[in-house]
Design a protein around this motif. Structure first.
Motif, PDB file in Angstrom:
ATOM      1  N   PHE A  69       4.125   5.383  -5.554  1.00 16.86           N
ATOM      2  CA  PHE A  69       4.154   5.238  -7.008  1.00 16.86           C
ATOM      3  C   PHE A  69       3.225   6.256  -7.669  1.00 16.86           C
ATOM      4  O   PHE A  69       3.539   6.824  -8.709  1.00 16.86           O
ATOM      5  N   TYR A  70       2.074   6.463  -7.050  1.00 17.13           N
ATOM      6  CA  TYR A  70       1.092   7.402  -7.589  1.00 17.13           C
ATOM      7  C   TYR A  70       1.676   8.807  -7.674  1.00 17.13           C
ATOM      8  O   TYR A  70       1.401   9.556  -8.609  1.00 17.13           O
ATOM      9  N   ILE A  96       0.844  -1.208   0.000  1.00 16.59           N
ATOM     10  CA  ILE A  96       0.000   0.000   0.000  1.00 16.59           C
ATOM     11  C   ILE A  96       0.876   1.254   0.000  1.00 16.59           C
ATOM     12  O   ILE A  96       0.633   2.195  -0.757  1.00 16.59           O
ATOM     13  N   ILE A  97       1.900   1.256   0.842  1.00 14.95           N
ATOM     14  CA  ILE A  97       2.807   2.407   0.905  1.00 14.95           C
ATOM     15  C   ILE A  97       3.474   2.628  -0.455  1.00 14.95           C
ATOM     16  O   ILE A  97       3.536   3.756  -0.953  1.00 14.95           O
ATOM     17  N   ILE A 109      11.994  -2.078  -5.124  1.00 17.68           N
ATOM     18  CA  ILE A 109      13.229  -2.865  -5.229  1.00 17.68           C
ATOM     19  C   ILE A 109      13.833  -3.098  -3.850  1.00 17.68           C
ATOM     20  O   ILE A 109      14.247  -4.214  -3.518  1.00 17.68           O
ATOM     21  N   PHE A 110      13.865  -2.071  -3.007  1.00 17.26           N
ATOM     22  CA  PHE A 110      14.418  -2.201  -1.660  1.00 17.26           C
ATOM     23  C   PHE A 110      13.655  -3.257  -0.846  1.00 17.26           C
ATOM     24  O   PHE A 110      14.268  -4.139  -0.234  1.00 17.26           O
ATOM     25  N   PHE A 111      12.328  -3.171  -0.818  1.00 15.39           N
ATOM     26  CA  PHE A 111      11.530  -4.126  -0.047  1.00 15.39           C
ATOM     27  C   PHE A 111      11.651  -5.540  -0.604  1.00 15.39           C
ATOM     28  O   PHE A 111      11.732  -6.514   0.155  1.00 15.39           O
ATOM     29  N   ALA A 112      11.703  -5.676  -1.915  1.00 10.45           N
ATOM     30  CA  ALA A 112      11.862  -7.006  -2.516  1.00 10.45           C
ATOM     31  C   ALA A 112      13.204  -7.613  -2.122  1.00 10.45           C
ATOM     32  O   ALA A 112      13.276  -8.793  -1.737  1.00 10.45           O
TER      33      ALA A 112
END
Length: 159
Positions: free
Chosen positions: A33-34, A27-28, A45-48
């Motif tokens: 992105f919006y 969600i964040i 990329i960081f979270f992945a």
């Protein structure tokens, strides 16, 4: 001593916690992105990478052989020599209270990293489960907490 293996799978609590954290992060990222494609893409990329790193360092199984315990993770195997073990005990809920993460992850796939507790001291935690935590104290490499699926695994270590 015969070789023993216990899987290390996430219990229901850690599966739900990991899913909820992934949902919140999604969600964040979507909200960012919006507003900004570059920042949102960077966070994605960081979270992945963070999820892959944590998953790759948490053991998927524990193996006991004649002279060692192997914490078998996808990225790295950690070895605890049996002759280096001073004490092994099952942790109670009171022992875990006040456990503070110094570096690692709490919530994504379980508990992993370096922690500190006034009751235990400094300890390396490798736990996909919320119960059956085993504290292994060694003479050379400090303390470890593991959480195998098999509750009898502690007896195999003590043999």
């Amino acid at each position: 001593m015969r070789s023993r293996i216990s899987l290390s799978t996430a219990d229901r609590f850690n599966k739900v916690r990991t899913t909820v954290l992934a949902f919140i992060m999604s969600i964040i990222i979507l909200l960012i992105f919006y507003d900004s494609l570059y920042i949102g893409g960077g966070l994605l990329i960081f979270f992945a990478l963070m999820y892959v790193y944590v998953y790759g360092n948490l053991p998927t199984r524990f193996l006991i052989s004649d002279d060692r315990i192997v914490l078998d993770a996808p990225f790295k195997k950690r070895i605890i020599r049996l002759d280096d073990i001073i004490a092994v005990r099952l942790l109670e809920n009171e022992d875990i209270k006040g456990l503070v993460r110094a570096w690692g992850s709490s919530g994504i796939f379980g508990e992993w990293g370096y922690y500190y507790s006034s009751r235990i001291g400094s300890v390396k935690v490798y736990a996909r489960r919320s119960k059956n935590w085993i504290l292994i104290t060694t003479s050379k490499n400090g303390k470890y907490i593991i959480a195998p699926d098999d509750p009898e695994f502690i007896n195999y270590i003590k043999e």
